[in-house]
Design an enzyme around this catalytic site. Sequence first.
Site, PDB file in Angstrom:
ATOM      1  N   SER A 149       0.857  -1.191   0.000  1.00 25.73           N
ATOM      2  CA  SER A 149       0.000   0.000   0.000  1.00 25.73           C
ATOM      3  C   SER A 149       0.887   1.232   0.000  1.00 25.73           C
ATOM      4  O   SER A 149       2.064   1.152   0.392  1.00 25.73           O
ATOM      5  CB  SER A 149      -0.855   0.007   1.276  1.00 25.73           C
ATOM      6  N   TYR A 162      -2.877  -0.672  10.179  1.00 22.07           N
ATOM      7  CA  TYR A 162      -2.795  -0.978   8.745  1.00 22.07           C
ATOM      8  C   TYR A 162      -1.450  -0.518   8.186  1.00 22.07           C
ATOM      9  O   TYR A 162      -0.761  -1.266   7.480  1.00 22.07           O
ATOM     10  CB  TYR A 162      -3.940  -0.264   8.027  1.00 22.07           C
TER      11      TYR A 162
HETATM   12  P1  NAP Z   1     -11.455  -5.751   0.003  1.00 24.77           P
HETATM   13  O1  NAP Z   1     -12.392  -5.235  -1.022  1.00 24.77           O
HETATM   14  O2  NAP Z   1     -11.793  -5.567   1.451  1.00 24.77           O
HETATM   15  O3  NAP Z   1     -11.139  -7.317  -0.296  1.00 24.77           O
HETATM   16  C1  NAP Z   1     -10.269  -7.982   0.575  1.00 24.77           C
HETATM   17  C2  NAP Z   1     -10.643  -9.436   0.492  1.00 24.77           C
HETATM   18  O4  NAP Z   1      -9.848 -10.205   1.424  1.00 24.77           O
HETATM   19  C3  NAP Z   1     -12.113  -9.657   0.895  1.00 24.77           C
HETATM   20  O5  NAP Z   1     -12.716 -10.636   0.082  1.00 24.77           O
HETATM   21  C4  NAP Z   1     -11.957 -10.150   2.320  1.00 24.77           C
HETATM   22  O6  NAP Z   1     -13.045 -10.866   2.823  1.00 24.77           O
HETATM   23  C5  NAP Z   1     -10.729 -11.032   2.182  1.00 24.77           C
HETATM   24  N1  NAP Z   1     -10.181 -11.404   3.498  1.00 24.77           N
HETATM   25  C6  NAP Z   1     -10.197 -10.674   4.636  1.00 24.77           C
HETATM   26  N2  NAP Z   1      -9.638 -11.361   5.635  1.00 24.77           N
HETATM   27  C7  NAP Z   1      -9.264 -12.568   5.116  1.00 24.77           C
HETATM   28  C8  NAP Z   1      -8.640 -13.727   5.667  1.00 24.77           C
HETATM   29  N3  NAP Z   1      -8.295 -13.793   6.970  1.00 24.77           N
HETATM   30  N4  NAP Z   1      -8.419 -14.786   4.859  1.00 24.77           N
HETATM   31  C9  NAP Z   1      -8.800 -14.742   3.547  1.00 24.77           C
HETATM   32  N5  NAP Z   1      -9.402 -13.674   2.971  1.00 24.77           N
HETATM   33  C10 NAP Z   1      -9.610 -12.603   3.755  1.00 24.77           C
HETATM   34  O7  NAP Z   1     -10.059  -5.071  -0.219  1.00 24.77           O
HETATM   35  P2  NAP Z   1      -9.442  -4.431  -1.558  1.00 24.77           P
HETATM   36  O8  NAP Z   1      -9.716  -2.973  -1.557  1.00 24.77           O
HETATM   37  O9  NAP Z   1      -9.796  -5.269  -2.746  1.00 24.77           O
HETATM   38  O10 NAP Z   1      -7.896  -4.621  -1.208  1.00 24.77           O
HETATM   39  C11 NAP Z   1      -7.249  -5.836  -1.475  1.00 24.77           C
HETATM   40  C12 NAP Z   1      -5.827  -5.667  -0.958  1.00 24.77           C
HETATM   41  O11 NAP Z   1      -5.285  -4.458  -1.487  1.00 24.77           O
HETATM   42  C13 NAP Z   1      -5.769  -5.526   0.562  1.00 24.77           C
HETATM   43  O12 NAP Z   1      -4.595  -6.146   1.035  1.00 24.77           O
HETATM   44  C14 NAP Z   1      -5.678  -4.013   0.762  1.00 24.77           C
HETATM   45  O13 NAP Z   1      -5.027  -3.678   1.976  1.00 24.77           O
HETATM   46  C15 NAP Z   1      -4.841  -3.625  -0.419  1.00 24.77           C
HETATM   47  N6  NAP Z   1      -4.951  -2.230  -0.840  1.00 24.77           N
HETATM   48  C16 NAP Z   1      -6.160  -1.691  -1.144  1.00 24.77           C
HETATM   49  C17 NAP Z   1      -6.194  -0.356  -1.606  1.00 24.77           C
HETATM   50  C18 NAP Z   1      -7.476   0.330  -1.973  1.00 24.77           C
HETATM   51  O14 NAP Z   1      -7.427   1.559  -2.155  1.00 24.77           O
HETATM   52  N7  NAP Z   1      -8.575  -0.376  -2.096  1.00 24.77           N
HETATM   53  C19 NAP Z   1      -5.037   0.375  -1.737  1.00 24.77           C
HETATM   54  C20 NAP Z   1      -3.829  -0.219  -1.371  1.00 24.77           C
HETATM   55  C21 NAP Z   1      -3.791  -1.523  -0.938  1.00 24.77           C
HETATM   56  P3  NAP Z   1     -14.143  -9.997   3.595  1.00 24.77           P
HETATM   57  O15 NAP Z   1     -15.053  -9.493   2.519  1.00 24.77           O
HETATM   58  O16 NAP Z   1     -14.807 -10.944   4.562  1.00 24.77           O
HETATM   59  O17 NAP Z   1     -13.408  -8.877   4.321  1.00 24.77           O
HETATM   60  C1  GCO Z   2      -7.238   4.765   3.947  1.00 29.53           C
HETATM   61  C2  GCO Z   2      -7.340   3.908   2.716  1.00 29.53           C
HETATM   62  C3  GCO Z   2      -5.956   3.497   2.273  1.00 29.53           C
HETATM   63  C4  GCO Z   2      -6.062   2.590   1.087  1.00 29.53           C
HETATM   64  C5  GCO Z   2      -4.724   2.199   0.584  1.00 29.53           C
HETATM   65  C6  GCO Z   2      -3.906   3.365   0.129  1.00 29.53           C
HETATM   66  O1  GCO Z   2      -8.123   4.659   4.807  1.00 29.53           O
HETATM   67  O2  GCO Z   2      -6.273   5.546   4.004  1.00 29.53           O
HETATM   68  O3  GCO Z   2      -8.135   2.768   2.962  1.00 29.53           O
HETATM   69  O4  GCO Z   2      -5.295   2.862   3.327  1.00 29.53           O
HETATM   70  O5  GCO Z   2      -6.744   1.423   1.413  1.00 29.53           O
HETATM   71  O6  GCO Z   2      -4.048   1.371   1.455  1.00 29.53           O
HETATM   72  O7  GCO Z   2      -2.757   2.855  -0.501  1.00 29.53           O
END
Ligand code: NAP
Ligand code: GCO
Length: 267
Positions: A149, A162
């Site tokens: 992230s 986080y």
């Molecule tokens: P999301 O929509 O919350 O999807 C995360 C998935 O992981 C969900 O299906 C969740 O299930 C599942 N999960 C949670 N705990 C788990 C466990 N213990 N074992 C197996 N699966 C599990 O998140 P996303 O936005 O797609 O993000 C995916 C990844 O990218 C994460 O690591 C997040 O930190 C990272 N990320 C996201 C962003 C952003 O802006 N969206 C930016 C940077 C990094 P549940 O639905 O039950 O929670």
């Molecule tokens: C927040 C956001 C971010 C994104 C992502 C950014 O609350 O600041 O959820 O943490 O998920 O990780 O890179």
Amino acid sequence: MTNFSMDSFSLKGKVALVTGASYGIGFAIASALAEAGATIVFNDINQTLVDQGLEGYKAANIEAHGYVADVTKEDEINEFISKVEKDVGPIDILVNNAGIIKRIPMIEMTAEEWRQVIDIDLTGPFIMAKAVIPSMIERGHGKIINIASMMSELGRETVSAYAAAKGGLKMLTKNIAAEYGEHNIQTNAIGPGYIETPQTGPLRVAGHPFNEFIISKTPAARWGTTDDLKGPAVFLASDASNFVNGHTLYVDGGILASIGKQPASDD
Ligand code: NAP
Ligand code: GCO
């Protein structure tokens, strides 16, 4: 004589496991790896989510193998990996995507809430990597992609656990690269910026100060979409990146490169 051709980006014949990939970033990355030729395996936390994912992949004409497995439970993961190796084949590509966030002011966060984020976002990738590396060593190749992230680099209010987990994940990426690179295993991370997924839904409400803030701070002047992550994921999963190791590739529209634009002057 070069070994490089556009086939270097192909994933034909590879098995890719993407954790937490029923929807969101994981689903998009798995879809891109499938488009590049990989066979997709994914897990999620419960059968409802796995079924939702299977429907989504089917709708996208992707034959995916879905399993219920919690990345924080080592015995469950070891059984899961053994089952995948019997059902589908050995895992060539691991994408540690599963993750959660809790937005709570640090002094109001309980130690249990802190531990839950660290457990899923940092210990989970450790457990998953530990489960797949021995087989990668035996077969002389492997790709591990951790989904970090921009909070691997920066903090902000309410996301202490986080940011600590994602900062640790950047260093775990470097450590796996250092320890197992000699076995032709490349371990890298993708650091998404602010991406439109359910996880950031609460922050993207039109008129929400944070929504405007992110758009103003991002040189690309927009939120990212999961499509923006597909090319980088295929690159890091393919032979085109065989000499890239321990790197965190930020896919953030330039937000980490900029202190932000000065406010428009009144005159
Ligand atoms: P999301 O929509 O919350 O999807 C995360 C998935 O992981 C969900 O299906 C969740 O299930 C599942 N999960 C949670 N705990 C788990 C466990 N213990 N074992 C197996 N699966 C599990 O998140 P996303 O936005 O797609 O993000 C995916 C990844 O990218 C994460 O690591 C997040 O930190 C990272 N990320 C996201 C962003 C952003 O802006 N969206 C930016 C940077 C990094 P549940 O639905 O039950 O929670
Ligand atoms: C927040 C956001 C971010 C994104 C992502 C950014 O609350 O600041 O959820 O943490 O998920 O990780 O890179």
